[in-house]
Structures are given as C-alpha cells and as structure tokens.
Design a protein around this motif. Structure first.
Motif, PDB file in Angstrom:
ATOM      1  N   GLY A 313       0.829  -1.191   0.000  1.00 15.72           N
ATOM      2  CA  GLY A 313       0.000   0.000   0.000  1.00 15.72           C
ATOM      3  C   GLY A 313       0.873   1.254   0.000  1.00 15.72           C
ATOM      4  N   ILE A 314       0.219   2.426  -0.098  1.00 16.20           N
ATOM      5  CA  ILE A 314       0.952   3.700  -0.143  1.00 16.20           C
ATOM      6  C   ILE A 314       0.639   4.522   1.104  1.00 16.20           C
ATOM      7  CG2 ILE A 314       1.363   5.837  -1.425  1.00 16.20           C
ATOM      8  CD1 ILE A 314       0.381   4.506  -3.919  1.00 16.20           C
ATOM      9  N   ILE A 315       1.679   5.078   1.699  1.00 18.49           N
ATOM     10  CA  ILE A 315       1.533   6.047   2.791  1.00 18.49           C
ATOM     11  C   ILE A 315       2.114   7.366   2.299  1.00 18.49           C
ATOM     12  CG2 ILE A 315       2.219   6.658   5.135  1.00 18.49           C
ATOM     13  CD1 ILE A 315       2.331   3.630   5.718  1.00 18.49           C
ATOM     14  N   LEU A 316       1.292   8.401   2.296  1.00 20.25           N
ATOM     15  CA  LEU A 316       1.715   9.701   1.762  1.00 20.25           C
ATOM     16  C   LEU A 316       1.788  10.733   2.870  1.00 20.25           C
ATOM     17  CD1 LEU A 316      -0.439   9.568  -1.445  1.00 20.25           C
ATOM     18  CD2 LEU A 316       2.031   9.833  -1.438  1.00 20.25           C
ATOM     19  N   HIS A 407       4.044  -4.116  -2.860  1.00 18.92           N
ATOM     20  CA  HIS A 407       5.109  -3.310  -2.282  1.00 18.92           C
ATOM     21  C   HIS A 407       4.529  -2.274  -1.318  1.00 18.92           C
ATOM     22  CE1 HIS A 407       6.566  -4.682  -6.248  1.00 18.92           C
ATOM     23  NE2 HIS A 407       7.724  -4.835  -5.633  1.00 18.92           N
ATOM     24  N   LEU A 408       5.281  -1.977  -0.252  1.00 20.66           N
ATOM     25  CA  LEU A 408       4.920  -0.873   0.638  1.00 20.66           C
ATOM     26  C   LEU A 408       5.637   0.369   0.119  1.00 20.66           C
ATOM     27  CD1 LEU A 408       3.477   0.088   3.214  1.00 20.66           C
ATOM     28  CD2 LEU A 408       5.553  -0.496   4.491  1.00 20.66           C
ATOM     29  N   VAL A 409       4.866   1.399  -0.200  1.00 21.90           N
ATOM     30  CA  VAL A 409       5.416   2.598  -0.847  1.00 21.90           C
ATOM     31  C   VAL A 409       5.220   3.811   0.076  1.00 21.90           C
ATOM     32  CG1 VAL A 409       5.308   4.126  -2.858  1.00 21.90           C
ATOM     33  CG2 VAL A 409       4.914   1.662  -3.135  1.00 21.90           C
ATOM     34  N   PHE A 410       6.298   4.570   0.264  1.00 22.60           N
ATOM     35  CA  PHE A 410       6.239   5.839   0.999  1.00 22.60           C
ATOM     36  C   PHE A 410       6.534   6.969   0.021  1.00 22.60           C
ATOM     37  CE2 PHE A 410       7.682   2.813   4.265  1.00 22.60           C
ATOM     38  CZ  PHE A 410       6.761   3.060   5.274  1.00 22.60           C
ATOM     39  N   SER A 411       5.820   8.085   0.162  1.00 22.48           N
ATOM     40  CA  SER A 411       6.153   9.247  -0.676  1.00 22.48           C
ATOM     41  C   SER A 411       5.564  10.508  -0.066  1.00 22.48           C
ATOM     42  CB  SER A 411       5.639   9.057  -2.107  1.00 22.48           C
ATOM     43  OG  SER A 411       6.217  10.048  -2.956  1.00 22.48           O
ATOM     44  N   THR A 412       5.819  11.642  -0.744  1.00 23.05           N
ATOM     45  CA  THR A 412       5.321  12.939  -0.282  1.00 23.05           C
ATOM     46  C   THR A 412       4.536  13.631  -1.383  1.00 23.05           C
ATOM     47  OG1 THR A 412       7.222  14.263  -0.994  1.00 23.05           O
ATOM     48  CG2 THR A 412       7.385  13.181   1.150  1.00 23.05           C
TER      49      THR A 412
END
Length: 545
Positions: A313-316, A407-412
């Motif tokens: 998942g994505i954490i923004l 995939h575990l996705v981090f972004s801004t």
C-alpha cells in the motif's frame, strides 16, 4: 523632572577639577559626547563613568560577563545599524525590547529602534567598547570578518560586466581571504544551528540570511564588491560551472567543521542583480531518526506505526517545503528496517545516507527521473520503496501499481492538508478506484518552534495556564529552541474510499474525516499550546491563518 547634571556630579566627587569645568561645560547636556570626551582625555575610567550614569538615571548598569551569549535577531534592524549606534539587543518580552547602550539618553537611537520594531524600548547601560566587542562576537563572526574584508583590498566595486571574465572570477575566488570569509560564514551558520544560508544580490547591497528554526534572520554581510568573489567561491566548492550564470545550477559540498562532516546542498538561480545562492545544511549528526521523538501525539503515532507495518500500500506525507516530510519518512524506514527487508529509495536529492538502505539519486539531465528509476527498482524485488516526491502522473501511476503488486510505498505530496491528498493524485490523472484501493493513509504536517524550557513564562487566562516566549542565553534570546511536529492522520477508511470513488472535493473529504473523529493539525496545535510546548502565534504563523 530635569535630568541631573553628570558634569556637576563629577565636579562634586572630585573627578573633574574646576580648571576643566569650562571646557566641558558646553557638553553638560549631551551625556554621550561628554562621556566620550572624558574617556578620550583619560580623566575617568569608562566603567566608573557608566556606573555613575546608572546611579544618577536609575538605569541598571550591565557588566560584560552579564551580556547575552547568543544573538537576538531583529529582522527590522540591520547589524550595521546596531554597530553604528552601539547598542546590543538583549531580550524581547511581550511588547518590550531590552537593549544595552553606552548612552541611555540617545533618544534618536531609542526612537529609531522603537519605530522599526514597533516595541517599547527599555534601555540598560553598558561600556561602549564592551558593547562593540559583543556585537562583533555575536553578529557576523566579529572582528575576524572585518579583518578579512580589510585584507581583500584589490577587488574594485562590483560591476555586472566583471562577471563575464571567468578567469578573473576564478582568481578572486581562489584568494586566501575570500576562502576564509566563506568558511567563516558557513561556520557561523553551523554554530547558530541554521538549516540554510541565503546569499542574495540586490542593486546596491549584498545580503546574507540564515534560516534558524524555520525563520529567516539577517546577519552581517560583506560589501557588494565581494559578491562575485563569494558566489564564485561557493560554486567552485560545489563543483559548479562558474562561467554559467544564465541558468540555475545544483550541486553539493562536503566539508569538515569542528570535527563533524557536514553536507551542503547548493542551489543557484540567476536574478537581475547577480546569482542568488542557497546552501541547505545537512548535518548528519543532528538528525534524529526516532519517530517517537518527532512530536506526533500518541493516538496518531499508534495509527501511523500500525500503517507502516502493513505489507503493501501507499503512505503519503503531505505539507509544504520545509515541513519535515522527508525526516518523517526516514524515521518510518528506520522503524521498519530489518535484515529480512529490501528497502530502496529514489530521491532528489539524497539528503541523508541511511544504514542498510539502497538509495538512488535522480539525475534528470541524463534521463534518470523518478519514473525511470521506479521502473528499474520494481524489477529489483524490493519490499519497501520510498519515492522522494510524487510530482507527475507517470510517477503516481508507477507508485500505485507498485503498491497494488505487493510493495509498501512511501512518498510525499505538496498539499495543504491530509484531505487534499487524494484530490491531488486524481488531478494528476490517477484513477479514483486505484487511489482508493492503493493508498493506506495520508499524513499532513507542519513544523512549529517550541518554547525554550529555560525561560518560557506562564500566565493565567480564563482559569487556564498558558506559556509565552521570553528569551535567555540558551535560546539566543528568541524565546524558542528547537521544533516539533503538528500533524493530522487520515486513514483510507471505507467512508473515505467511497468519497474518493465519487471524486468528492477536499472539503467534503475533510468534513467526513472530522465526523469520523480525525484530529486536525490545528487541534494538535491547540493541544501543544495547552501543554506549554508552543504558542498560538507560532501555530498561526505556520498554518497561515
């Protein structure tokens, strides 16, 4: 009430003889000139004279060892003005500014300070030479800077056409005094715990500012004639092309200051009066990669920690530039980093090197963009991917598909609040159903200055205790020391998913989040005010409300 006569008092005490009375008599009402004349003739020691003035006027005398040990920056008043008029800012408390002057009856200077700052001025008395020495020590690296500038006597007044002579620029930048001057500016910034150094050219002057705890402050700057030499020196240190002044350039510097290795990110942009240069200070020893110490409230911290443990998942993290987004993501990586996980980052630039993490620096000039790097990364079989920033539809699309494929996705993202995150992705071209199914949560944050624990002052209002800044040596007389996070956390719940699928507005998403019990940044700020960590003025400043 008539001001007591300093001269008459000196005569009474036998410090000035009757034979000298006539030559000093015309100065009896001008204490500043009388004091200077008496010191020049060595008739009375300056400290003794100041102590007598203190006694007559009822204004406290301050010894050198009682002077502040850190500078108090006043954006409305230049260091040059402080030096010319020989006064030292000591403390800013509420609507009152305390300053040390050698002549407390110098009403011109006192009025000028009051008009510039809008504050009531409380004068103290100090020895003039000691005030001058303190100004040199605290602002702009002191006499060393003046001495260095005196040594640079072969550089004429600045002319834009001189920048066309590359060899001349290189020669100027390679002179020992110029090298020492730039090193001095950098060292002073590090001593003051600045995060950025700004070199700004204007038509008739050259300006240097430090950003300290998120706020810009003017510091003493060299004369305009040294502008080209200083800028060229910085560009040489960053391995930039000093002949190129029409286009922006980016580079890095690595220097050792007081035994610490410190990285600088360098950015230059052309302006109508020369190149503007900003150095971002990346002190590896100052970054604390501990998510528990960022300032997240316990309930949000628990939710955030739970989200980063998810397998995909994505954490923004959203917020403006300088709101600490990258630090939060680094802390998240540090929290979940373990030998059984492969973590890869794509950044522009790589700000800090993380142990056990594969970090990639994008280079758009050679085609190594976020999107191109991500395509290759996915084939490297990572467990966790950090994308420095999602700036375009292509990067958003690859990030979403990476999250959907395990995939575990981090972004801004650059948005004002958590509720605007989904809307921003959809505006970029991402399909609402993909956003709703891939994003785990949005976190929005700001950095606020925290009150100095050594000097914060309490006051009772409406039966509650609040704290306000006062200023002391420990905080450089600003009343603040360090920063903390105010934040909000919006998980992708079924209710929020439904709104995203309907392409609802950020306002509608925010209303739903509020009804579901989301604590907003303003509410987190109010809690931190109540806890005595910061002030309402500081929350309003960073939130622009």
């Amino acid at each position: 009430m008539e001001t007591p006569s300093l001269l008459e008092c000196l005569v009474e005490r036998g410090k000035v003889g009757q034979e000298d009375l006539q030559r000093f008599y015309p100065l009896q009402r001008n204490w500043g000139q009388l004091k200077r004349k008496l010191i020049e003739t060595q008739m009375i020691p300056e400290q003794e004279l100041c102590e007598l003035m203190s006694e007559l006027l009822g204004i406290p005398f301050v010894r050198f060892d009682q002077f502040p040990k850190e500078p108090l920056f006043l954006n409305e008043i230049s260091v040059q003005f402080m030096k010319e008029h020989r006064f030292l800012p000591v403390q800013k408390e509420g609507e009152e500014l305390t300053v040390i002057l050698h002549d407390p009856l110098d009403f011109y200077t006192l009025d000028a300070i009051q008009v510039a700052t809008g504050l009531r001025v409380r004068p103290l008395i100090g020895v003039e030479s000691e005030i001058a020495e303190a100004l040199e020590q605290l602002y702009g690296a002191g006499t060393t800077m003046e001495k260095i500038i005196e040594d640079i006597d072969n550089i004429p007044e600045y002319r834009p056409e001189d920048e066309e002579d590359v060899d001349h620029l290189r020669d100027m930048a390679s002179e020992a005094p110029v090298i020492r001057l730039v090193n001095l500016i950098i060292t002073k910034a590090i001593d003051l715990k600045a995060s950025d150094i700004h070199f700004e050219p204007y038509e008739n002057h050259f300006r240097i500012r430090y950003r300290i705890d998120g706020v810009l402050h003017d510091v003493e700057a060299p004369p305009k004639r040294l502008q080209s030499a200083i800028v060229s020196r910085v560009k040489i240190m960053a391995k930039l092309n000093i002949a190129e002044r029409r286009l922006p350039q980016d580079g890095r510097i690595m220097v050792k200051v007081k035994g610490k290795e410190i990285d600088f990110r360098v950015s230059t942009v052309p302006t109508i009066h020369g190149e503007s240069v900003v150095l971002r200070i990346l002190d590896k020893t100052s970054i604390v990669l501990d998510i528990e110490r960022l300032g997240f409230p316990p309930d949000i911290l628990a939710e955030f920690n739970q989200a980063i443990q998810r397998p995909h998942g994505i954490i923004l993290v959203t917020g403006p530039t300088g709101s600490g987004k990258t630090t939060t993501l680094y802390c998240a990586l540090e929290k979940i980093n373990s030998p059984d996980k492969k973590i890869v980052t794509v950044e522009d630039p790589v700000e800090y090197q993380l142990r056990g993490v594969n970090q990639i620096q994008v280079k758009p000039a050679i085609g190594l963009s976020f999107a191109n790097s991500l395509r290759s990364i996915v084939r490297q079989d990572p467990d966790v991917i950090l994308i420095g920033e999602i700036r375009d539809a292509e990067t958003a699309d690859i990030a979403i598909h990476a999250a959907l494929t395990g995939h575990l996705v981090f972004s801004t993202l650059h948005t004002n609040d958590a509720a605007s995150g989904a809307v921003r992705l959809i505006d970029m071209g991402a399909e609402p159903y993909l956003v709703a199914s891939s994003v785990l949560a949005f976190t929005a944050q700001r950095l606020v200055r925290t009150l100095c624990r050594d000097c914060r002052q309490s006051e009772a209002r409406d039966g509650r205790t609040f704290y306000r800044p006062r200023g002391c040596r420990q905080c450089g007389m600003s009343g603040y020391r360090g920063r903390t996070v105010i934040c909000e956390f919006l998980p992708m719940t079924p209710e929020i998913q439904e709104l995203v699928l309907r392409r609802a507005s950020a306002q509608d998403i925010r209303k739903k989040a509020d009804s579901l019990g989301m604590k907003t940044m303003l509410q987190d700020g109010e809690d931190k005010i109540a806890a005595g960590l910061t002030t309402r003025e500081e929350i309003m400043r960073v939130m622009n409300v």
